[in-house]
Design an enzyme around this catalytic site. Structure first.
Site, short mmCIF file in Angstrom:
data_model
loop_
_atom_site.label_atom_id
_atom_site.label_comp_id
_atom_site.label_asym_id
_atom_site.label_seq_id
_atom_site.Cartn_x
_atom_site.Cartn_y
_atom_site.Cartn_z
N TRP A 31 0.85 -1.18 0.00
CA TRP A 31 0.00 0.00 0.00
C TRP A 31 0.89 1.23 0.00
O TRP A 31 1.89 1.27 0.70
CB TRP A 31 -0.90 -0.02 1.25
CG TRP A 31 -2.01 0.97 1.17
CD1 TRP A 31 -2.06 2.19 1.78
CD2 TRP A 31 -3.24 0.83 0.46
NE1 TRP A 31 -3.24 2.83 1.49
CE2 TRP A 31 -3.98 2.00 0.67
CE3 TRP A 31 -3.77 -0.17 -0.35
CZ2 TRP A 31 -5.24 2.20 0.11
CZ3 TRP A 31 -5.01 0.03 -0.90
CH2 TRP A 31 -5.74 1.20 -0.67
N SER A 65 0.23 -1.82 5.79
CA SER A 65 1.01 -1.64 7.02
C SER A 65 0.48 -2.48 8.17
O SER A 65 1.25 -2.98 8.99
CB SER A 65 1.03 -0.16 7.41
OG SER A 65 1.79 0.57 6.48
N SER A 89 3.66 2.80 4.95
CA SER A 89 3.27 4.20 4.82
C SER A 89 1.76 4.31 5.02
O SER A 89 0.99 3.67 4.30
CB SER A 89 3.66 4.72 3.43
OG SER A 89 3.10 6.00 3.21
N VAL A 90 1.37 5.11 6.00
CA VAL A 90 -0.05 5.36 6.26
C VAL A 90 -0.25 6.87 6.15
O VAL A 90 0.43 7.63 6.85
CB VAL A 90 -0.48 4.85 7.65
CG1 VAL A 90 -1.99 4.97 7.83
CG2 VAL A 90 -0.02 3.42 7.89
N ILE A 91 -1.15 7.28 5.28
CA ILE A 91 -1.38 8.70 5.04
C ILE A 91 -2.77 9.06 5.53
O ILE A 91 -3.75 8.38 5.22
CB ILE A 91 -1.19 9.03 3.54
CG1 ILE A 91 0.25 8.69 3.12
CG2 ILE A 91 -1.50 10.51 3.28
CD1 ILE A 91 0.52 8.77 1.64
N GLU A 94 -9.83 10.97 5.65
CA GLU A 94 -10.94 11.68 6.26
C GLU A 94 -11.59 10.93 7.41
O GLU A 94 -12.48 11.46 8.07
CB GLU A 94 -12.00 11.97 5.19
CG GLU A 94 -11.50 12.90 4.10
CD GLU A 94 -12.53 13.15 3.02
OE1 GLU A 94 -13.66 12.64 3.14
OE2 GLU A 94 -12.20 13.86 2.07
N THR A 95 -11.14 9.70 7.68
CA THR A 95 -11.77 8.90 8.73
C THR A 95 -10.74 8.52 9.80
O THR A 95 -9.56 8.79 9.66
CB THR A 95 -12.37 7.61 8.15
OG1 THR A 95 -11.30 6.75 7.72
CG2 THR A 95 -13.30 7.90 6.97
N HIS A 97 -9.73 5.62 10.38
CA HIS A 97 -8.99 4.44 9.93
C HIS A 97 -7.48 4.65 10.11
O HIS A 97 -6.77 3.76 10.57
CB HIS A 97 -9.31 4.15 8.46
CG HIS A 97 -8.65 2.94 7.92
ND1 HIS A 97 -9.07 1.66 8.24
CD2 HIS A 97 -7.62 2.80 7.06
CE1 HIS A 97 -8.30 0.78 7.62
NE2 HIS A 97 -7.41 1.45 6.89
N PHE A 122 10.96 -0.21 13.24
CA PHE A 122 9.74 0.49 12.80
C PHE A 122 10.12 1.52 11.74
O PHE A 122 10.71 2.56 12.04
CB PHE A 122 9.09 1.17 14.01
CG PHE A 122 7.76 1.80 13.72
CD1 PHE A 122 6.62 1.04 13.71
CD2 PHE A 122 7.66 3.17 13.51
CE1 PHE A 122 5.37 1.62 13.47
CE2 PHE A 122 6.42 3.76 13.28
CZ PHE A 122 5.28 2.98 13.26
#
Length: 160
Positions: A31, A65, A89-91, A94-95, A97, A122
């Site tokens: 992702w 992730s 990678s977490v971007i 709007e929620t 999550h 990490f």
């Protein structure tokens, strides 16, 4: 912001142990692959620069992730490794999550460091937008993958 005055790619090679006898696992989230591939490249480049051989760097992919913890755990259980780097990678969206994935991933990797006998590094960017991620995966702030590789070498030596 922690990286505002720091380049993530800068290290003093003279202070880093030689990695030529160490084996590394790298678990990479698919992702946000634009970002995770940059982090992976930075990590591999730094490992090789510090003496690691191509044969001693093993890569496994996982969907996202959140799955990094399981991938790292399976790597430790099935391969003889000195350290594992978890790249993701977490971007922010709007929620909520984002919050759940970031928290679970960080806690999962922390848990592996407590229960397993192989350090798990990490290397998960948790940014507000894609530009921040680009800046930390080979952009103006350097590469968090490089920083993670140096941490992996140091922790691998500590664990021996």
């Amino acid at each position: 912001m922690a990286t505002i005055n720091k380049n993530l790619s800068v290290y003093d090679k003279a202070t880093i142990p030689n990695a030529n006898k160490l084996r590394f696992g790298i678990v990479v989230s698919e992702w946000n692959s634009e970002i995770t591939e940059g982090l992976y490249s930075g990590a591999v480049e730094a490992l090789k620069d510090c003496g690691a051989t191509e044969n001693n760097i093993i890569r496994w992919n996982v969907p996202g992730s959140f799955e990094l913890t399981f991938g790292a755990k399976k790597m430790i259980e099935t391969l003889k490794l000195n350290a594992v780097i978890a790249i993701g990678s977490v971007i922010q969206g709007e929620t909520k999550h984002f919050d759940f994935v970031c928290d679970a991933t960080a806690q999962g990797i922390k848990d592996l460091n407590v229960i397993m006998n192989v350090p798990v590094i990490f290397c998960v960017l948790t940014d507000n937008n894609i530009q921040q991620s680009r800046d930390r995966s080979g952009g103006k702030h350097g590469n968090k993958g490089t920083e993670a590789a140096i941490a992996a070498i140091k922790m691998a030596v500590l664990g021996k």
